[in-house]
Design an enzyme around this catalytic site. Structure first.
Site, short mmCIF file in Angstrom:
data_model
loop_
_atom_site.label_atom_id
_atom_site.label_comp_id
_atom_site.label_asym_id
_atom_site.label_seq_id
_atom_site.Cartn_x
_atom_site.Cartn_y
_atom_site.Cartn_z
N HIS A 1 -47.65 38.68 1.54
CA HIS A 1 -46.79 37.61 1.03
C HIS A 1 -45.38 37.98 1.80
CE1 HIS A 1 -48.83 35.85 -2.62
NE2 HIS A 1 -48.55 35.05 -1.78
N GLU B 1 -50.61 42.88 -0.36
CA GLU B 1 -51.62 42.49 -1.80
C GLU B 1 -52.69 43.20 -1.71
OE1 GLU B 1 -50.87 40.72 -4.13
OE2 GLU B 1 -48.99 39.49 -3.24
N CYS C 1 -53.08 31.38 -1.47
CA CYS C 1 -53.07 32.63 -1.30
C CYS C 1 -54.29 33.64 -1.84
CB CYS C 1 -51.73 33.41 -1.48
SG CYS C 1 -50.45 32.56 -0.68
#
Length: 220
Positions: A167, A84, A148
């Site tokens: 992730h 991410e 998250c």
């Protein structure tokens, strides 16, 4: 060795349909593998609760400050190990394990809408994917507006961009816990190499040579 690099890697506890959270399983596999002699690796399991994250994260970033904090979470939609690039401040409407969500639906009342990691995840992704690991990495700019994303934004804010979020898919879809552990090891080692090549990254983010990284000014 007094000059060991300190790295913290976190996974999440079970929630919702995830009776086992592959993120914490993968982090425990990483702990077995380690990050090499020069790195002091700490791991911890994070509750799937907004308030617990707010309480825990400042303690992770306190002295001696880690070079890097990497958070790992599970995504039922993921089929690759997904790096991410950024965390988001607003849009937290989904209830946590305590049936709570922030009244403001945001992380930091006066924070920017989005904070980017100092690490270029495309670079990390390309390098690891080119290394014959047997696990595919990809890059995302939407960490999902749940715990998250909330954790990542908070950590990027506290750590001035020296954070990453990864992730992982659920176990066996398609990767084993050992595969995920190896992928985390490769990704985090690459992140540390990038930080080492440019240790002044965070101190001169308004300097000429970094003007092409326009996103790095967002958090200053």
């Amino acid at each position: 060795m007094a000059n060991k690099k300190k790295v913290i890697v976190t996974g999440f506890e079970p929630f919702g349909g995830h009776a086992v959270n592959s993120s914490w399983v993968a982090v425990q596999e990483l702990e077995k593998l380690g990050l090499g002699e020069a790195v002091d690796l700490h791991v911890c399991e994070v509750p799937v609760e907004y308030q617990a994250v707010q309480d825990l994260l400042p303690s992770l970033w306190k002295e001696p400050q880690p070079q890097l904090v990497v958070h790992v979470g599970v995504s039922g939609l993921a089929t690759t190990v997904t790096l991410e690039q950024c965390g988001h401040n607003k849009g937290y409407k989904r209830l946590d394990n305590c049936s709570f969500c922030p009244a403001s639906q945001c992380c930091m009342d006066s924070g920017p809408d989005c904070i980017q990691s100092l690490l270029d995840m495309e670079t990390v992704c390309k390098t690891v994917n080119g290394s014959d690991l047997g696990v595919t990495l990809s890059v995302s700019k939407d960490a999902g507006r749940y715990l998250c994303d909330y954790t990542y934004y908070t950590s990027l804010y506290l750590g001035h961009g020296h954070s990453a979020f990864i992730h992982v898919p659920p176990l066996g879809k398609p990767y084993s816990s050992q595969d995920l552990g190896r992928a985390l090891q490769a990704a985090v080692q690459e992140m540390l190499k990038i930080l080492e090549l440019d240790p002044e990254h965070n101190k001169h983010c308004n300097h000429e040579q970094h003007h092409h990284h326009h996103h790095q000014h967002d958090h200053v």
